[in-house]
Scaffold this motif. Structure first.
Motif, PDB file in Angstrom:
ATOM      1  N   ILE A 177       0.844  -1.192   0.000  1.00  0.00           N
ATOM      2  CA  ILE A 177       0.000   0.000   0.000  1.00  0.00           C
ATOM      3  C   ILE A 177       0.881   1.243   0.000  1.00  0.00           C
ATOM      4  N   THR A 178       0.529   2.200  -0.851  1.00  0.00           N
ATOM      5  CA  THR A 178       1.320   3.416  -0.991  1.00  0.00           C
ATOM      6  C   THR A 178       0.486   4.645  -0.649  1.00  0.00           C
ATOM      7  N   ILE A 179       1.163   5.777  -0.581  1.00  0.00           N
ATOM      8  CA  ILE A 179       0.467   7.050  -0.357  1.00  0.00           C
ATOM      9  C   ILE A 179      -0.552   7.290  -1.474  1.00  0.00           C
ATOM     10  N   LYS A 180      -0.192   6.882  -2.688  1.00  0.00           N
ATOM     11  CA  LYS A 180      -1.110   7.070  -3.826  1.00  0.00           C
ATOM     12  C   LYS A 180      -2.411   6.308  -3.606  1.00  0.00           C
ATOM     13  N   ASP A 181      -2.313   5.084  -3.065  1.00  0.00           N
ATOM     14  CA  ASP A 181      -3.518   4.289  -2.778  1.00  0.00           C
ATOM     15  C   ASP A 181      -4.409   4.995  -1.764  1.00  0.00           C
ATOM     16  N   ILE A 182      -3.798   5.534  -0.741  1.00  0.00           N
ATOM     17  CA  ILE A 182      -4.550   6.259   0.288  1.00  0.00           C
ATOM     18  C   ILE A 182      -5.200   7.496  -0.324  1.00  0.00           C
ATOM     19  N   ALA A 183      -4.433   8.223  -1.133  1.00  0.00           N
ATOM     20  CA  ALA A 183      -4.938   9.450  -1.757  1.00  0.00           C
ATOM     21  C   ALA A 183      -6.119   9.159  -2.679  1.00  0.00           C
TER      22      ALA A 183
ATOM     23  N   VAL B 279      -2.076  13.725   1.716  1.00  0.00           N
ATOM     24  CA  VAL B 279      -1.827  12.553   2.566  1.00  0.00           C
ATOM     25  C   VAL B 279      -0.490  12.692   3.283  1.00  0.00           C
ATOM     26  N   SER B 280       0.511  13.188   2.565  1.00  0.00           N
ATOM     27  CA  SER B 280       1.836  13.384   3.150  1.00  0.00           C
ATOM     28  C   SER B 280       1.780  14.386   4.294  1.00  0.00           C
ATOM     29  N   TYR B 281       0.973  15.455   4.115  1.00  0.00           N
ATOM     30  CA  TYR B 281       0.811  16.458   5.168  1.00  0.00           C
ATOM     31  C   TYR B 281       0.241  15.823   6.434  1.00  0.00           C
ATOM     32  N   VAL B 282      -0.725  14.930   6.258  1.00  0.00           N
ATOM     33  CA  VAL B 282      -1.362  14.279   7.406  1.00  0.00           C
ATOM     34  C   VAL B 282      -0.368  13.349   8.098  1.00  0.00           C
ATOM     35  N   ILE B 283       0.359  12.559   7.305  1.00  0.00           N
ATOM     36  CA  ILE B 283       1.329  11.622   7.876  1.00  0.00           C
ATOM     37  C   ILE B 283       2.385  12.360   8.692  1.00  0.00           C
ATOM     38  N   ASN B 284       2.794  13.520   8.211  1.00  0.00           N
ATOM     39  CA  ASN B 284       3.845  14.278   8.883  1.00  0.00           C
ATOM     40  C   ASN B 284       3.300  15.366   9.799  1.00  0.00           C
ATOM     41  N   ASN B 285       1.963  15.336   9.995  1.00  0.00           N
ATOM     42  CA  ASN B 285       1.287  16.259  10.915  1.00  0.00           C
ATOM     43  C   ASN B 285       1.591  17.727  10.606  1.00  0.00           C
ATOM     44  N   LYS B 286       1.510  18.071   9.327  1.00  0.00           N
ATOM     45  CA  LYS B 286       1.730  19.452   8.921  1.00  0.00           C
ATOM     46  C   LYS B 286       0.395  20.186   8.819  1.00  0.00           C
TER      47      LYS B 286
END
Length: 333
Positions: A6-12, A22-29
Motif C-alpha cells: 500500500i502506498t500514499i497514492k492508494d490512500i490518496a 496525505v503526506s501532510y497528514v502523515i507528517n502532521n503538517k
C-alpha cells in the motif's frame, strides 16, 4: 492488496485527495482541514498503511521523531510544556511531532494508535480519557511512552506530575490567612484529575481552618476564561464572597472581569488567585496572584524519561513529582 504494497497514492485515491495532502497528514503538517485529516487517518487504519518512518522502525532503525499528544495548543499552559519538550528533543537530535486532541476521547485513542504504530520512537501523552485498560494495550505495542500529569495508581507507568493537591491547599490557605472567609472555587473540566486534586486541596484547607463548605459557590468553569467570567457573575448575583480560587489562570482572569463589572474592587472587596502562572497573569490589572507549575521543566523531564526508555535504559524513578510555588501579586491582600 497486500499490506506492505500500500502506498500514499492508494490512500490518496481512496480519500479523493492529492498525495501531498496525505503526506501532510502523515507528517502532521498544517493546511489540512480537521474533516479531511480524520478521513485520511481512518482510511490509513482501514488499509493497514505503514508509513516509511514505520518501516524504518520495524527494520530496527530509529526514526528520531518523538510524538507529543496534548489537548489544546491555544492555552499558554500547554505552550510552556511544548517549549520544554522541544528544548530537550532538539538538544538530543530528535524532532517533535505534535498533535492536539481537544480532549476528545475518540481523537485521543486515534492519535495514540497512529503514534504507537511506529511512526515515532516514543510518545509523550497528555490525555483525559486514557484508563488502565488502555495502558495494557499501549504496553503490548512495545513503543516507549511517558505521561505528563496523570495520576496512575499502577507503578508500571512512567509519568511526570505536579503536586496539585499541595498547590490547591497553599492557594486556599493563603487566602484564608489574608482574611477571606467565603472563598469561591472555579473548577476545571469534569474529567481533569489535576483540577480535582486542586479542589481536594481547597476542601482540606477549609476544613483545617474550620470554614464551612458552601456548594453554591463552587462552580464548574471548564478551564475557560469565558466560563470563569459567567460562573463568577452567577455567584456574585446570589452570594457575598470575599475570595475566589480558580483552578487555572484563565478562569481567574475571567473572574476578575466579572468582579470589576459588579463595581467591586480587587483585592479590597474580593481577592483572586489562579493556578499555572501563565504569561498573561503578570500583565493583568491588577496582576494575578497564582500558583506556579514548573511547566517547562515538566516537558523537559518527560523527554529525559522517554529517551532513557528509547535507549532501553531503566530510569531511576517511574514517577517524577514536581512542586508548585505560590506567587503573590496584587490581586490578593
Amino acid at each position: 492488496m497486500k499490506k506492505n504494497n500500500i502506498t500514499i497514492k492508494d490512500i490518496a485515491n481512496k480519500a479523493g485527495v492529492s498525495k501531498a495532502t496525505v503526506s501532510y497528514v502523515i507528517n502532521n503538517k498544517p493546511g489540512v482541514s480537521e474533516k479531511i485529516r480524520n478521513k485520511i487517518l481512518k482510511i490509513m487504519k482501514e488499509m493497514n498503511y505503514i508509513p516509511n518512518a514505520v518501516a524504518r522502525g520495524l527494520a530496527g532503525k530509529k526514526t528520531h521523531y518523538i510524538g507529543l499528544i496534548i489537548p489544546d495548543i491555544s492555552d499558554m499552559f500547554y505552550a510552556d510544556i511544548i517549549k520544554g519538550v522541544e528544548n530537550k528533543t532538539n538538544s538530543n537530535n530528535y524532532l517533535l511531532n505534535l498533535v492536539t486532541t481537544h480532549a476528545e476521547k475518540a481523537k485521543e485513542k486515534q492519535v495514540i494508535d497512529l503514534f504507537t504504530g511506529g511512526i515515532v520512537d516514543g510518545v509523550i501523552i497528555m490525555a483525559y480519557h486514557i484508563n488502565e485498560e488502555y495502558i495494557k494495550i499501549l504496553k503490548e505495542r512495545n513503543v516507549p511512552f511517558v505521561f505528563i500529569d496523570y495520576p496512575f495508581t499502577t507503578n508500571s507507568v512512567y509519568t511526570v506530575t505536579v503536586d496539585n493537591f499541595d498547590g490547591g491547599y497553599k492557594a486556599t490557605e493563603y487566602l484564608i490567612k489574608a482574611g477571606c472567609k467565603k472563598i469561591a472555587f472555579l473548577k476545571g473540566s469534569s474529567v481533569a484529575w489535576d483540577s480535582e486534586n486542586r479542589f481536594k486541596g481547597y476542601l482540606k484547607a477549609l476544613n483545617d481552618y474550620s470554614i464551612k463548605i458552601d456548594d453554591s459557590i463552587i462552580k464548574d468553569a471548564n478551564f475557560r476564561r469565558e466560563e470563569g467570567y459567567t460562573k463568577t457573575l452567577e455567584i456574585l448575583s446570589n452570594k457575598d464572597i470575599d475570595g475566589v480560587f480558580a483552578a487555572n489562570d484563565q478562569m481567574a482572569l475571567g473572574a476578575m472581569k466579572a468582579i470589576k463589572e459588579k463595581n467591586l474592587n480587587i483585592p479590597e472587596d474580593i481577592s483572586v488567585i489562579g493556578f499555572d502562572n501563565i504569561e498573561s497573569s503578570k500583565f493583568s490589572e491588577p496582576t494575578l496572584s497564582t500558583v506556579e507549575q514548573p511547566l517547562c521543566k515538566m516537558g523537559e523531564k518527560s523527554v529525559e524519561l522517554l529517551l532513557e526508555l528509547i535507549d532501553e535504559k531503566k530510569p531511576k524513578s517511574k514517577k517524577i513529582s514536581l512542586k508548585t510555588e505560590l506567587i503573590k501579586r496584587k490581586s490578593t491582600k
